[in-house]
Design an enzyme around this catalytic site. Structure first.
Site, PDB file in Angstrom:
ATOM      1  N   HIS A 252      45.152 102.238 -18.132  1.00 59.50           N
ATOM      2  CA  HIS A 252      45.189 103.493 -19.539  1.00 59.50           C
ATOM      3  C   HIS A 252      45.314 102.448 -20.959  1.00 59.50           C
ATOM      4  O   HIS A 252      44.024 102.994 -21.474  1.00 59.50           O
ATOM      5  CB  HIS A 252      45.835 104.444 -19.475  1.00 59.50           C
ATOM      6  CG  HIS A 252      46.340 106.410 -20.370  1.00 59.50           C
ATOM      7  ND1 HIS A 252      45.608 106.518 -20.727  1.00 59.50           N
ATOM      8  CD2 HIS A 252      46.481 105.575 -21.887  1.00 59.50           C
ATOM      9  CE1 HIS A 252      45.553 107.597 -21.334  1.00 59.50           C
ATOM     10  NE2 HIS A 252      46.210 106.728 -22.226  1.00 59.50           N
ATOM     11  N   GLU A 253      46.402 102.252 -20.793  1.00 56.45           N
ATOM     12  CA  GLU A 253      46.313 101.339 -22.481  1.00 56.45           C
ATOM     13  C   GLU A 253      45.078 100.126 -22.377  1.00 56.45           C
ATOM     14  O   GLU A 253      45.108 100.053 -23.290  1.00 56.45           O
ATOM     15  CB  GLU A 253      48.231 101.001 -22.218  1.00 56.45           C
ATOM     16  CG  GLU A 253      49.005 101.921 -21.445  1.00 56.45           C
ATOM     17  CD  GLU A 253      48.672 103.453 -22.765  1.00 56.45           C
ATOM     18  OE1 GLU A 253      48.172 102.699 -24.465  1.00 56.45           O
ATOM     19  OE2 GLU A 253      49.124 103.543 -22.806  1.00 56.45           O
TER      20      GLU A 253
ATOM     21  N   HIS B  24      42.114 101.726 -24.006  1.00 55.53           N
ATOM     22  CA  HIS B  24      42.560 101.118 -25.388  1.00 55.53           C
ATOM     23  C   HIS B  24      42.308 100.758 -25.970  1.00 55.53           C
ATOM     24  O   HIS B  24      41.758 100.266 -27.210  1.00 55.53           O
ATOM     25  CB  HIS B  24      43.742 102.214 -25.488  1.00 55.53           C
ATOM     26  CG  HIS B  24      44.148 103.649 -25.828  1.00 55.53           C
ATOM     27  ND1 HIS B  24      43.094 104.533 -26.568  1.00 55.53           N
ATOM     28  CD2 HIS B  24      44.988 104.162 -24.898  1.00 55.53           C
ATOM     29  CE1 HIS B  24      44.038 105.253 -25.628  1.00 55.53           C
ATOM     30  NE2 HIS B  24      45.241 105.224 -24.932  1.00 55.53           N
TER      31      HIS B  24
END
Length: 157
Positions: free
Chosen positions: A67-68, A71
């Site tokens: 997820h990170e 980003h």
């Protein structure tokens, strides 16, 4: 697991799933409790919650890492890196990351009612958690005057 191992882990996941290197710093953050991780746009570093690793293990943390990294890579490519962006949602689904981390169950305990407003005319009662001035208000049913009563909460409060 320490920060050095986390750094290597994130670099491995980045190359394996994104086919791009992770060139910045990754660290565990023991203060993160309500979120699984953070991506910092200015420094491009990533923080991962130590509590998520402790509670749910490596499999769940790898989803947070993905997820990170979504980003991270989308931001560096100047694409839509925010949660609501289509680019982010598409990439997250492709790599198998998680949209939300699991709850650590650290919610605040609901505060008990400490006061009761009672209408002098019709007897309607209104429960309140905070003390208030009843002279500024009127009953919602009959427009009568209100009086404030303190509730006895017992020995544990």
């Amino acid at each position: 697991m320490d920060d050095k191992e986390l750094q290597q882990w994130i670099e491995r996941v980045s190359l394996q799933y994104f086919k791009r290197p992770f060139l910045h710093r990754a660290t565990f953050n023991r203060r993160l409790r309500t979120t699984g991780g953070r991506y910092f746009m200015r420094s491009h570093n990533i923080d991962i919650s130590w509590h998520q690793y402790e509670a749910f293990g490596a499999e769940e943390v790898e989803k947070i890492i993905k997820h990170e990294l979504c980003h991270y890579h989308l931001h560096l490519q100047r694409k839509g890196y925010k949660h609501q962006d289509a680019d982010f949602k598409k990439l997250l689904a492709e790599v198998g990351g998680t949209r939300y981390c699991q709850s650590l169950g650290m919610r605040k305990k609901a505060q008990a009612y400490r006061y009761k407003l009672e209408c002098v005319s019709c007897g309607t009662s209104y429960m309140r958690k905070r003390r208030m001035d009843p002279s500024k208000y009127a009953c919602g049913k009959c427009r009568g005057k209100l009086r404030l009563l303190a509730l006895d909460l017992g020995p544990d409060s």
